[in-house]
Design a protein around this motif. Structure first.
Motif, short mmCIF file in Angstrom:
data_model
loop_
_atom_site.label_atom_id
_atom_site.label_comp_id
_atom_site.label_asym_id
_atom_site.label_seq_id
_atom_site.Cartn_x
_atom_site.Cartn_y
_atom_site.Cartn_z
N THR A 239 0.82 -1.22 0.00
CA THR A 239 0.00 0.00 0.00
C THR A 239 0.85 1.27 0.00
O THR A 239 0.31 2.38 0.13
N THR A 240 2.14 1.14 -0.16
CA THR A 240 3.05 2.30 -0.12
C THR A 240 2.93 3.11 -1.41
O THR A 240 2.94 2.53 -2.51
N PRO A 241 2.81 4.43 -1.33
CA PRO A 241 2.76 5.26 -2.54
C PRO A 241 3.99 5.03 -3.42
O PRO A 241 5.09 4.82 -2.92
N VAL A 242 3.78 5.07 -4.74
CA VAL A 242 4.88 4.74 -5.66
C VAL A 242 6.05 5.70 -5.51
O VAL A 242 7.22 5.31 -5.72
N LEU A 248 12.75 4.55 -1.72
CA LEU A 248 13.29 3.38 -1.04
C LEU A 248 14.22 2.58 -1.94
O LEU A 248 15.30 2.15 -1.52
N ALA A 249 13.81 2.37 -3.19
CA ALA A 249 14.65 1.62 -4.13
C ALA A 249 16.02 2.28 -4.28
O ALA A 249 17.05 1.60 -4.30
N THR A 267 5.61 -7.58 -0.94
CA THR A 267 6.34 -6.47 -1.55
C THR A 267 5.40 -5.64 -2.42
O THR A 267 5.50 -4.40 -2.44
N GLY A 268 4.50 -6.29 -3.14
CA GLY A 268 3.51 -5.58 -3.95
C GLY A 268 3.94 -5.44 -5.40
O GLY A 268 5.12 -5.27 -5.71
N ALA A 273 7.75 -3.92 -9.90
CA ALA A 273 8.08 -3.22 -11.14
C ALA A 273 9.19 -2.20 -10.93
O ALA A 273 10.14 -2.11 -11.73
N ARG A 274 9.10 -1.44 -9.86
CA ARG A 274 10.08 -0.37 -9.64
C ARG A 274 11.43 -0.92 -9.19
O ARG A 274 12.48 -0.40 -9.57
N LEU A 275 11.42 -1.96 -8.38
CA LEU A 275 12.68 -2.56 -7.97
C LEU A 275 13.37 -3.25 -9.14
O LEU A 275 14.60 -3.21 -9.26
N LYS A 276 12.57 -3.87 -10.02
CA LYS A 276 13.16 -4.50 -11.21
C LYS A 276 13.81 -3.46 -12.11
O LYS A 276 14.90 -3.67 -12.65
#
Length: 294
Positions: A239-242, A248-249, A267-268, A273-276
């Motif tokens: 639920t963390t805002p993008v 964080l990434a 992780t969500g 997607a953003r970590l990748k």
């Protein structure tokens, strides 16, 4: 000439034989809600089998004992040969499969957060709960004002060799349990254990849900080794805002210098997607049934 060549070959063989062999670690994802295998059942929850230096560690046990049993059998995992089990925290999507584990391996050591007597090991209640007030009549006093013979939490599991962990603990050479406590709304004061394995180039970390926040966990794990080579498990960013996920990434890469990441469970999808994108080839897919050798 042939004798000379043979001498060189013998020399090379001797050199190779004297180089220590570093065994690779393997992590197998036994329970999660995403994956490619048609033989395995996806469900919300997490479990992983971690193999390190001959040790076989079960980390968490998923949300449904029957699903956990099916997945374990489909993957050919022998739970009777575990060295120990780690339960990250008391939430049911990490603990329910213990029913099956303890059915097939009732004497295995199970490390749990030390507060988890209500559900796991039947630990004592704090005697401070019984702060006496002798001005009250006996009918208003706990146990009539007498010292109770039994004053422990109830148990969901009647069998099990549960060991409560309330601090950073080395449970086997180079294998640590890092304890953190959530300070976040919704999970306030929830303790959680993270598995930290010390390797030559940094830690192999396995998280359950990271309720304290992954940065707080990395800070605590720094007491073992400030370097993190690879991180598995749930980061609780569902639920963390993008915008916060992007920050964080970047922090994971630059501030904490986490070299590789293999996220799962809570992780969500936006965080996947953003970590990748942030990690590129150093992002490792870790869906249900995946076996990652490092």
């Amino acid at each position: 000439m042939r004798v000379h060549v043979l001498r060189i070959l013998v020399f090379l063989l001797v050199c190779v034989a004297t180089v220590p062999c570093v065994a690779q670690d393997k992590v197998t994802i036994l329970y999660d809600a995403f994956g490619e295998s048609k033989e395995l059942t996806k469900d919300w929850g997490y479990s992983a089998l971690v193999e390190h230096n001959g040790k076989r560690i079960l980390f968490d046990t998923g949300n449904d004992a029957a699903i956990f049993e099916r997945n374990v059998k489909a993957l050919g995992v022998d739970l009777t040969k575990l060295d120990f089990v780690v339960i990250s925290h008391r939430h049911a999507d990490h603990t329910t499969g213990l029913r099956y584990v303890l059915k097939v391996n009732p004497n295995v050591t199970v490390y749990v957060p030390a507060d988890s007597g209500n559900g796991f090991g039947g630990l004592p209640f704090p005697k401070t709960f019984l702060r006496p007030d002798e001005t009250l009549p006996a009918k208003m006093r706990y146990f009539g004002g007498e010292d109770p013979e039994h004053f422990t939490w109830g148990k969901l599991y009647d069998t099990g060799n549960f060991v409560g962990v309330n601090q950073l603990t080395e449970v086997s050479p180079g294998i640590f349990l890092v304890r953190t406590v959530s300070q976040k709304k919704g999970t306030l004061e929830l303790p959680e254990l993270t598995l930290a394995i010390k390797r030559p180039n940094g830690l192999l970390l396995v998280d359950g849900c990271s309720h304290a926040g992954i940065e707080a966990i990395l800070e605590a794990a720094g007491a073992v080794d400030p370097r993190t080579e690879i991180m598995f498990g749930g980061l609780h960013l569902v639920t963390t805002p993008v915008e916060e996920i992007d920050v964080l990434a970047e922090n994971l890469k630059t501030k904490w210098k986490v070299q590789r990441i293999a996220p799962g469970h809570c992780t969500g999808e936006p965080a996947f997607a953003r970590l990748k994108k942030a990690y590129g080839e150093k992002y490792l897919y870790a869906g249900l049934g995946t076996k990652i050798v490092q």
